[in-house]
Design an enzyme around this catalytic site. Structure first.
Site, PDB file in Angstrom:
ATOM      1  N   ALA A  11       8.812 -10.677  10.555  1.00 28.95           N
ATOM      2  CA  ALA A  11       9.380 -10.685   9.211  1.00 28.95           C
ATOM      3  C   ALA A  11      10.830 -10.226   9.332  1.00 28.95           C
ATOM      4  O   ALA A  11      11.179  -9.522  10.283  1.00 28.95           O
ATOM      5  CB  ALA A  11       8.595  -9.733   8.328  1.00 28.95           C
TER       6      ALA A  11
ATOM      7  N   GLY B 274       5.267 -10.621  12.076  1.00 33.80           N
ATOM      8  CA  GLY B 274       4.942 -11.750  11.193  1.00 33.80           C
ATOM      9  C   GLY B 274       4.909 -13.080  11.927  1.00 33.80           C
ATOM     10  O   GLY B 274       4.241 -14.018  11.494  1.00 33.80           O
TER      11      GLY B 274
ATOM     12  N   GLU C  29       1.547 -13.158  13.410  1.00 30.51           N
ATOM     13  CA  GLU C  29       0.623 -13.335  12.276  1.00 30.51           C
ATOM     14  C   GLU C  29       0.613 -14.794  11.798  1.00 30.51           C
ATOM     15  O   GLU C  29      -0.428 -15.345  11.458  1.00 30.51           O
ATOM     16  CB  GLU C  29       1.009 -12.387  11.138  1.00 30.51           C
ATOM     17  CG  GLU C  29       0.725 -10.932  11.504  1.00 30.51           C
ATOM     18  CD  GLU C  29       1.241  -9.949  10.466  1.00 30.51           C
ATOM     19  OE1 GLU C  29       2.461  -9.944  10.198  1.00 30.51           O
ATOM     20  OE2 GLU C  29       0.422  -9.197   9.904  1.00 30.51           O
TER      21      GLU C  29
ATOM     22  N   GLU D 117       4.950  -3.539  14.743  1.00 29.28           N
ATOM     23  CA  GLU D 117       5.295  -2.887  13.462  1.00 29.28           C
ATOM     24  C   GLU D 117       5.297  -1.367  13.523  1.00 29.28           C
ATOM     25  O   GLU D 117       6.081  -0.719  12.828  1.00 29.28           O
ATOM     26  CB  GLU D 117       4.339  -3.345  12.350  1.00 29.28           C
ATOM     27  CG  GLU D 117       4.596  -4.750  11.836  1.00 29.28           C
ATOM     28  CD  GLU D 117       3.915  -5.852  12.634  1.00 29.28           C
ATOM     29  OE1 GLU D 117       3.414  -5.581  13.749  1.00 29.28           O
ATOM     30  OE2 GLU D 117       3.877  -6.991  12.145  1.00 29.28           O
TER      31      GLU D 117
HETATM   32  N1  COA Z   1      14.315  -9.399  11.506  1.00 32.96           N
HETATM   33  C1  COA Z   1      15.643  -9.589  11.315  1.00 32.96           C
HETATM   34  N2  COA Z   1      16.498  -9.937  12.270  1.00 32.96           N
HETATM   35  C2  COA Z   1      16.014 -10.104  13.495  1.00 32.96           C
HETATM   36  C3  COA Z   1      14.643  -9.923  13.802  1.00 32.96           C
HETATM   37  C4  COA Z   1      13.792  -9.564  12.727  1.00 32.96           C
HETATM   38  N3  COA Z   1      12.472  -9.397  12.904  1.00 32.96           N
HETATM   39  N4  COA Z   1      14.459 -10.142  15.118  1.00 32.96           N
HETATM   40  C5  COA Z   1      15.669 -10.453  15.614  1.00 32.96           C
HETATM   41  N5  COA Z   1      16.605 -10.435  14.659  1.00 32.96           N
HETATM   42  C6  COA Z   1      18.044 -10.720  14.784  1.00 32.96           C
HETATM   43  C7  COA Z   1      18.784  -9.578  15.434  1.00 32.96           C
HETATM   44  O1  COA Z   1      19.098  -8.580  14.470  1.00 32.96           O
HETATM   45  C8  COA Z   1      20.011 -10.296  15.953  1.00 32.96           C
HETATM   46  O2  COA Z   1      20.886 -10.530  14.868  1.00 32.96           O
HETATM   47  P1  COA Z   1      22.492 -10.261  15.040  1.00 32.96           P
HETATM   48  O3  COA Z   1      22.903 -11.166  16.155  1.00 32.96           O
HETATM   49  O4  COA Z   1      23.051 -10.647  13.715  1.00 32.96           O
HETATM   50  O5  COA Z   1      22.610  -8.825  15.398  1.00 32.96           O
HETATM   51  C9  COA Z   1      19.459 -11.642  16.385  1.00 32.96           C
HETATM   52  O6  COA Z   1      18.222 -11.808  15.666  1.00 32.96           O
HETATM   53  C10 COA Z   1      19.162 -11.724  17.859  1.00 32.96           C
HETATM   54  O7  COA Z   1      18.283 -10.669  18.208  1.00 32.96           O
HETATM   55  P2  COA Z   1      18.583  -9.592  19.352  1.00 32.96           P
HETATM   56  O8  COA Z   1      17.824  -8.343  19.036  1.00 32.96           O
HETATM   57  O9  COA Z   1      20.054  -9.473  19.582  1.00 32.96           O
HETATM   58  O10 COA Z   1      17.928 -10.332  20.620  1.00 32.96           O
HETATM   59  P3  COA Z   1      17.365  -9.650  21.935  1.00 32.96           P
HETATM   60  O11 COA Z   1      17.115 -10.761  22.897  1.00 32.96           O
HETATM   61  O12 COA Z   1      18.217  -8.538  22.377  1.00 32.96           O
HETATM   62  O13 COA Z   1      15.940  -9.014  21.512  1.00 32.96           O
HETATM   63  C11 COA Z   1      13.794  -8.957  20.416  1.00 32.96           C
HETATM   64  C12 COA Z   1      14.886  -9.817  21.110  1.00 32.96           C
HETATM   65  C13 COA Z   1      12.752  -9.926  19.869  1.00 32.96           C
HETATM   66  C14 COA Z   1      13.144  -8.027  21.444  1.00 32.96           C
HETATM   67  C15 COA Z   1      14.451  -8.130  19.282  1.00 32.96           C
HETATM   68  O14 COA Z   1      15.228  -8.995  18.475  1.00 32.96           O
HETATM   69  C16 COA Z   1      13.452  -7.425  18.388  1.00 32.96           C
HETATM   70  O15 COA Z   1      12.870  -6.417  18.795  1.00 32.96           O
HETATM   71  N6  COA Z   1      13.257  -7.943  17.159  1.00 32.96           N
HETATM   72  C17 COA Z   1      12.396  -7.332  16.165  1.00 32.96           C
HETATM   73  C18 COA Z   1      10.942  -7.542  16.505  1.00 32.96           C
HETATM   74  C19 COA Z   1      10.059  -6.847  15.500  1.00 32.96           C
HETATM   75  O16 COA Z   1       9.990  -5.648  15.410  1.00 32.96           O
HETATM   76  N7  COA Z   1       9.326  -7.651  14.743  1.00 32.96           N
HETATM   77  C20 COA Z   1       8.391  -7.173  13.773  1.00 32.96           C
HETATM   78  C21 COA Z   1       9.003  -7.123  12.422  1.00 32.96           C
HETATM   79  S1  COA Z   1       7.860  -6.519  11.237  1.00 32.96           S
END
Ligand code: COA
Length: 260
Positions: free
Chosen positions: A66, A112, A115, A135
């Protein structure tokens, strides 16, 4: 069909849906959820669509969760509303669609995103996919059915461990524990999903819809799944496709089902 955050194409009765926010790893913001709600309803209501393949744009992510940026400032009531409407309008709508949905997991499927994949009827992962429900790292738990569907798919012990540790697992491990049906090379992912869906599409559409309904009934607490199966089985006898299927077998020819 025009969607702000989705790309769609209909080929050979398969609707290919690509979540198209690669710069945010296809995170599910309000607009994307609204687009998905619309496309699920379109797929369910449109006869030419026999099944859906859902994937993410880019090489990195199916859906990374999400959209976390939309979480800050939500009250308890807002959060309840978000989870309740999301579950009923999108995640349950996919699971209860009369058309089969396949998630083609092309990278991160987190929160999400996992999910969403779990609401689909079949999951196929690229060998670079990473899956998890992180989460608790945000002080939350899954809210789009993740605690329920992960437990249904892999059992309580494994589901609880994944949720509580927030670990991401590999595609191979996901296959080993029954979370995905197949793992394939990234460049074979969509072809594999199409192969499975094309095989399903050779079968009788109303029987496929009945199979979805009956297998879903296993996890509905207020219904007797055996009764659902008996009724769905009996309803098949009213269809022209049943007559066609039996005739084709007896005449030693492939069946030509019309979904009637
Ligand atoms: N919501 C909003 N934005 C998200 C996102 C999310 N769930 N997951 C990634 N993004 C965005 C990042 O903020 C970043 O945006 P920016 O370039 O404007 O800063 C962009 O997507 C790229 O992500 P980034 O974190 O730079 O890539 P990465 O390769 O370093 O890491 C992940 C990848 C998937 C490990 C990391 O993005 C992450 O942990 N995301 C969240 C996962 C999460 O907790 N999901 C559950 C949500 S309830």
């Amino acid at each position: 069909m025009q969607y702000q955050n989705l790309l769609t194409k209909l080929v050979d009765n398969i609707l290919y849906v690509t979540i198209n926010r690669a710069e945010k790893l296809n995170a599910l913001n309000k607009q994307t959820i609204s687009d998905l709600v619309d496309v699920v309803s379109y797929a369910t209501d449109t006869k030419e669509v026999r099944g859906v393949i859902l994937t993410g744009a880019g090489e990195k992510a199916f859906v990374a969760g999400a959209d976390i940026s939309e979480f800050s400032g939500l009250s308890r009531e807002d959060a309840e509303q978000l989870a309740r409407t999301g579950q009923s309008m999108l995640f349950n709508a996919i699971e209860n669609s009369t058309k089969p949905f396949i998630a083609a997991i092309n990278g991160f499927a987190l929160g999400g995103g996992l999910e969403l994949a779990m609401a689909c009827h079949i999951r196929i992962a690229a060998n670079n996919a990473r899956l998890g429900l992180p989460e608790v790292t945000l002080g939350l738990i899954p809210g789009y059915g993740g605690t329920q569907r992960l437990t249904q798919l892999v059992g309580k012990g494994r589901a609880f461990e994944l949720i509580a540790t927030a670990d991401m697992i590999s595609a191979e491990k996901a296959e080993r524990i029954g979370l995905v049906n197949y793992v394939v090379a990234a460049d074979e992912l969509i072809a594999k999903a199409a192969e499975v869906l094309n095989k399903i599409n050779l079968r009788a559409p109303l029987a496929i819809a009945a199979a979805i309904k009956a297998t879903n009934a296993v996890f509905e607490h207020n219904v007797n799944g055996y009764d659902v199966e008996i009724n769905a089985f009996a309803d098949c006898f009213k269809t022209s496709d049943f007559k066609e299927g039996v005739s084709a077998f007896l005449e030693k020819r492939p069946a030509n089902f019309q979904g009637k």
